[in-house]
Design a protein around this motif. Sequence first.
Motif, PDB file in Angstrom:
ATOM      1  N   ARG A  43     -14.141   3.347   4.063  1.00 52.05           N
ATOM      2  CA  ARG A  43     -13.495   2.802   5.689  1.00 52.05           C
ATOM      3  C   ARG A  43     -12.226   3.987   5.840  1.00 52.05           C
ATOM      4  NH1 ARG A  43     -12.097  -3.078   5.695  1.00 52.05           N
ATOM      5  NH2 ARG A  43     -10.661  -2.405   7.827  1.00 52.05           N
ATOM      6  N   ALA A  44     -12.692   4.083   7.054  1.00 50.67           N
ATOM      7  CA  ALA A  44     -11.720   5.702   7.603  1.00 50.67           C
ATOM      8  C   ALA A  44     -10.023   5.311   7.233  1.00 50.67           C
ATOM      9  CB  ALA A  44     -11.353   5.988   8.846  1.00 50.67           C
ATOM     10  N   SER A  45      -9.982   3.587   6.972  1.00 51.05           N
ATOM     11  CA  SER A  45      -7.830   3.374   6.642  1.00 51.05           C
ATOM     12  C   SER A  45      -8.124   4.155   5.227  1.00 51.05           C
ATOM     13  CB  SER A  45      -8.046   1.795   6.409  1.00 51.05           C
ATOM     14  OG  SER A  45      -9.292   1.881   6.125  1.00 51.05           O
ATOM     15  N   CYS A  68     -11.956   2.722  12.154  1.00 48.57           N
ATOM     16  CA  CYS A  68     -10.730   2.703  11.972  1.00 48.57           C
ATOM     17  C   CYS A  68      -9.330   3.262  11.604  1.00 48.57           C
ATOM     18  CB  CYS A  68      -9.851   1.147  12.446  1.00 48.57           C
ATOM     19  SG  CYS A  68      -8.229   0.778  13.379  1.00 48.57           S
ATOM     20  N   PRO A  69      -8.987   3.944  11.765  1.00 50.12           N
ATOM     21  CA  PRO A  69      -8.266   4.940  10.994  1.00 50.12           C
ATOM     22  C   PRO A  69      -7.136   4.338  10.038  1.00 50.12           C
ATOM     23  CG  PRO A  69      -8.017   6.403  12.036  1.00 50.12           C
ATOM     24  CD  PRO A  69      -9.002   5.300  12.523  1.00 50.12           C
ATOM     25  N   ARG A  99       1.296  -1.217  -0.035  1.00 53.54           N
ATOM     26  CA  ARG A  99       0.021  -0.251   0.362  1.00 53.54           C
ATOM     27  C   ARG A  99       0.869   1.227   0.133  1.00 53.54           C
ATOM     28  NH1 ARG A  99      -4.103   0.450   4.954  1.00 53.54           N
ATOM     29  NH2 ARG A  99      -2.691   1.596   5.841  1.00 53.54           N
ATOM     30  N   ARG A 116     -15.498  13.187   7.436  1.00 52.90           N
ATOM     31  CA  ARG A 116     -16.335  11.508   8.114  1.00 52.90           C
ATOM     32  C   ARG A 116     -16.006  10.561   9.211  1.00 52.90           C
ATOM     33  NH1 ARG A 116     -16.326   7.709   8.829  1.00 52.90           N
ATOM     34  NH2 ARG A 116     -16.117   5.565   7.638  1.00 52.90           N
ATOM     35  N   LYS A 117     -15.387  11.352   9.782  1.00 50.57           N
ATOM     36  CA  LYS A 117     -15.280  10.844  11.160  1.00 50.57           C
ATOM     37  C   LYS A 117     -16.128  10.867  11.909  1.00 50.57           C
ATOM     38  CE  LYS A 117     -10.293  11.079  11.807  1.00 50.57           C
ATOM     39  NZ  LYS A 117      -9.392  10.662  13.126  1.00 50.57           N
ATOM     40  N   LYS A 118     -17.157  11.896  11.568  1.00 48.79           N
ATOM     41  CA  LYS A 118     -18.597  12.130  12.273  1.00 48.79           C
ATOM     42  C   LYS A 118     -19.591  11.469  11.600  1.00 48.79           C
ATOM     43  CE  LYS A 118     -16.560  15.786  14.137  1.00 48.79           C
ATOM     44  NZ  LYS A 118     -15.700  14.883  15.201  1.00 48.79           N
ATOM     45  N   LEU A 119     -19.418  10.247  10.955  1.00 48.23           N
ATOM     46  CA  LEU A 119     -20.541  10.078  10.272  1.00 48.23           C
ATOM     47  C   LEU A 119     -19.885   8.611   9.952  1.00 48.23           C
ATOM     48  CD1 LEU A 119     -20.730  12.739   7.462  1.00 48.23           C
ATOM     49  CD2 LEU A 119     -21.861  12.709   9.457  1.00 48.23           C
ATOM     50  N   PRO A 120     -20.356   8.087  11.040  1.00 42.04           N
ATOM     51  CA  PRO A 120     -19.495   6.731  10.729  1.00 42.04           C
ATOM     52  C   PRO A 120     -20.866   5.470  10.367  1.00 42.04           C
ATOM     53  CG  PRO A 120     -20.058   7.020  12.728  1.00 42.04           C
ATOM     54  CD  PRO A 120     -19.923   8.381  12.599  1.00 42.04           C
ATOM     55  N   PHE A 121     -21.833   5.717   9.670  1.00 43.56           N
ATOM     56  CA  PHE A 121     -23.221   5.916   9.866  1.00 43.56           C
ATOM     57  C   PHE A 121     -23.322   5.685   8.852  1.00 43.56           C
ATOM     58  CE2 PHE A 121     -23.921   8.965  12.839  1.00 43.56           C
ATOM     59  CZ  PHE A 121     -24.576  10.092  11.611  1.00 43.56           C
ATOM     60  N   LEU A 122     -23.189   5.939   7.848  1.00 42.13           N
ATOM     61  CA  LEU A 122     -22.977   6.227   6.438  1.00 42.13           C
ATOM     62  C   LEU A 122     -22.060   5.987   5.159  1.00 42.13           C
ATOM     63  CD1 LEU A 122     -23.856   9.916   5.668  1.00 42.13           C
ATOM     64  CD2 LEU A 122     -25.058   8.952   6.115  1.00 42.13           C
ATOM     65  N   PRO A 123     -22.035   5.519   4.471  1.00 39.28           N
ATOM     66  CA  PRO A 123     -21.587   4.303   3.572  1.00 39.28           C
ATOM     67  C   PRO A 123     -20.588   4.960   2.576  1.00 39.28           C
ATOM     68  CG  PRO A 123     -23.546   3.746   2.452  1.00 39.28           C
ATOM     69  CD  PRO A 123     -23.929   5.090   4.273  1.00 39.28           C
ATOM     70  N   LEU A 179      -8.088   8.023   5.316  1.00 38.46           N
ATOM     71  CA  LEU A 179      -5.712   8.496   5.864  1.00 38.46           C
ATOM     72  C   LEU A 179      -4.778   7.771   4.628  1.00 38.46           C
ATOM     73  CD1 LEU A 179      -4.944   9.465   8.301  1.00 38.46           C
ATOM     74  CD2 LEU A 179      -4.182   6.727   9.117  1.00 38.46           C
ATOM     75  N   THR A 228     -23.208   0.140   7.058  1.00 37.48           N
ATOM     76  CA  THR A 228     -21.828   0.170   6.095  1.00 37.48           C
ATOM     77  C   THR A 228     -21.020  -1.089   6.767  1.00 37.48           C
ATOM     78  OG1 THR A 228     -21.641   0.716   9.036  1.00 37.48           O
ATOM     79  CG2 THR A 228     -21.822   2.686   7.003  1.00 37.48           C
ATOM     80  N   GLN A 247     -14.961   0.256  10.142  1.00 35.60           N
ATOM     81  CA  GLN A 247     -15.208   1.111   9.312  1.00 35.60           C
ATOM     82  C   GLN A 247     -14.415   2.466   9.596  1.00 35.60           C
ATOM     83  OE1 GLN A 247     -16.033   1.233   5.616  1.00 35.60           O
ATOM     84  NE2 GLN A 247     -16.580  -0.648   5.945  1.00 35.60           N
TER      85      GLN A 247
END
Lengths: 270, 574
Positions: A67-69, B552-553, A7, A57-64, A72, B544, B550
Amino acid sequence: MNRFALRRTLGLAAFTGVSLAVLGADRVLHVALHRTQVYSGFALLLVCVGLISFNARKKLPFLPLARASTWLQVHIYAGLTASVLFFVHLDGHVPAGALNVTLECLFAAVTASGIFGLYLSRTLPERLTYHGENVVFERIPALRQRLAAEMAGLAEKSVEESSSSAIADFYRTKLQAYFGGPRNLLAHTFRSTRPRARLLAQADAMRRYLDAAEERILGEVIELVKLKDNLDAQLALQGVLKGWLFVHIPLSYALLVFAVAHGLIALAML
Amino acid sequence: MADVGCGEIERPQRWAIPFDPEMSEKDVDAVLGFEPFCRIDPEAFSASVPLRGVLRNDCAIRHYSAGDLIVRAGDYGNSAFFILGGAVRVMVDPLDERLLGRGKTRHRSFRHALARLWRRPHVPEVRDLDGTHRGGPARGIAPNAVPHMFLQDVPAILDQHRTARVGAGEFIGAGAVLGRTERIATMFAEEPCLLVEIRWQGLRELRARAPEIKRHIDELYRQNNLSTHLRQTFLLAALSDATIEELARETQFLSFGSFEWQGAYKKLRDAPVGQELAAEPVIVRQGDYPNGIFLIRSGYVRVSEVYNHGERTVSYLGRGQLFGFDEIRHNWKTGESAPFAHTLRAVGYVDVLYLPTPAVERLVLPAFQDRCLPDDRTHAEPTSVESAYLQDAATKLGPDVLEFLVEHRFVNGTATMIIDLERCTRCDDCVRACAAAHDDNPRFIRHGPEINGFMIANACMHCSDPVCMIGCPTGAIHRETAEGQVVIDDLTCIGCATCANSCPYDNIQMVNVHRADGHLYLDAHTHLPIQKATKCDLCFDQLTGPACVQACPHDALTRADMRDVRGLSRWLNK
């Protein structure tokens, strides 16, 4: 090659490719007598908005929203690309005027804090993991209070059981303050074990004044000191891991405000 | 549930929401007219849970037309069926998935998800318990029968697939309910059928109080399910129908450990290692003569070997996996009498099918004489030839990790939350995301046992053997039909805490619930707070998937299926 190395390689390749494309496009537009700073300015503003949206994005974890990773990774390489765009936008000029100088300083601070934060995120977790028991940051004050109460109890017990004040004196002069709050946070941040070693050495030096019962109590005291030392280390390192974001995020929003103001003024003067 | 004052309600009771509100006393009489129900002694039931109460509240009468699907293979079952009239076909061969019309779990809409932004409650654990008496069946407790799905061209299906006919007076689907596992065969109505569907809680009472029902179900399992079970075992799949039937006749059912093992485990959790090992029932001991193959039907077993003065865990085996085949095959080929190379212990409660050595030598091994043994390394899910599997587990996970996983019974998890502490920055984005997905109520604690820089967090593991479901009096804690997540239905949960006390991992919490206006719900009689059980639901209704993963950054968190040793080791060694 493991997944993370792959990656990283792909990310760096993409960053290099995009950077070369930015530089090439800038040269081409420059030769074609376009106002390249307008293009690079708009691109930079868009990238900054994209970078800041990671926080949303971090404030909306329930929306598709992926992934946060993934966000990042995009954030890291888009941030590096923003640096390239920034230098292209400067076009070799040194900013002049309060607004532009502030803007440049903010950009430098946001970029530096981001890179520093990335370094912290990749190095401190390992230190935290193997320092001692992992504790939840918010529970540290409660755990510290519990240790302090246990320590005070041991001091009382030593007096009651042996009619000697050696451990109680040590508690009063050294340990009461040590257990009273966070200590040696800077030392823990910079990997110094000196304060802990000194305290343990002082405890060890007391053995010559103790009888067998007190020696047993001293052993328990030393264990509590080690636990408290771990709590301080957890507090220091987790604090740094959380704290850098309190620099990076407000500066990022300030940068965005200044960048929009700069853009509006620049457009007005075209 | 009558509202008797501000924040005060009647405490929910076991049968407050019956399985089928339309079930009448007349229906109960009708069911009691059939064998073996007519032979049940009502006196054997307690006054608080009488026989008629069980039939009235835990049963439902279902009508099916010819071709209607009753259960689908792969779905998770929370109820069994008793055929009152008509005949049912059980698919021996798997049916094309396209014919089954399997739907996925229903997720919230995007609009509903977005509305969380402005509909955040101001107090924790808000519920609308006052509305229960107005609604229909509670969410998630709808009967597990497939709703109005039917198979087209039944004659063609009967022509092209092997099926078994089951007629009136027989139970179907009980194996999945009792084993808390997915259904192993699809069943459909061959002709118009009348069935009584019995949810798990009712079946448990009937089995416990009525020995004739227990005998009936066990015998039917042997007659109907055993062959299917053996046929679905990877190693035995190549055998002919006749051989399988003969093997089924030779097979013995064995059970090890306590059905409700979690109590004993909790007591032994902090005991010295040797003591815990000694408490695990031995199925086979290293050095014993290999007297048969052991096929794990449900639960988990520890495979260990003597190592100096102790015992070293080399692997764990779960449902569908075999033990003992290598030794028997070796002895059969060479004429030697090599003993078992490992000890096999029950981890919790284990159901085992025992295939005696003479039967294996006569029926199974000759089938492989001219062929190579199937290699499970090429198989997506390792299910048989244990030497390859054992080797994989031992080398890929490492002995310390194996010991840790088995000792803590984490092998039971199908969605165990594992956190890589060397990557985790303790930012708690996972906890915040979990809270955001559950009306600001986090459903796990980022804390738990650690091994080699990995943490098993206190989050429901959605166990392959969810012992939390065993004692639930209402069926509030159940498996989602499609994907098998263990979830709790708020409306039918009566707050008895049986599940929370049963969970061996302390992953279920009891919480006081509030009205939207912030008042606690109180019992109208005792004035004590009404409680509900809560736990991770794997975000089964979220768009999701698991919000923790989902969010975890740093790719530090995963939900791992412990049955997949290779996937687990890939993640741990990433």
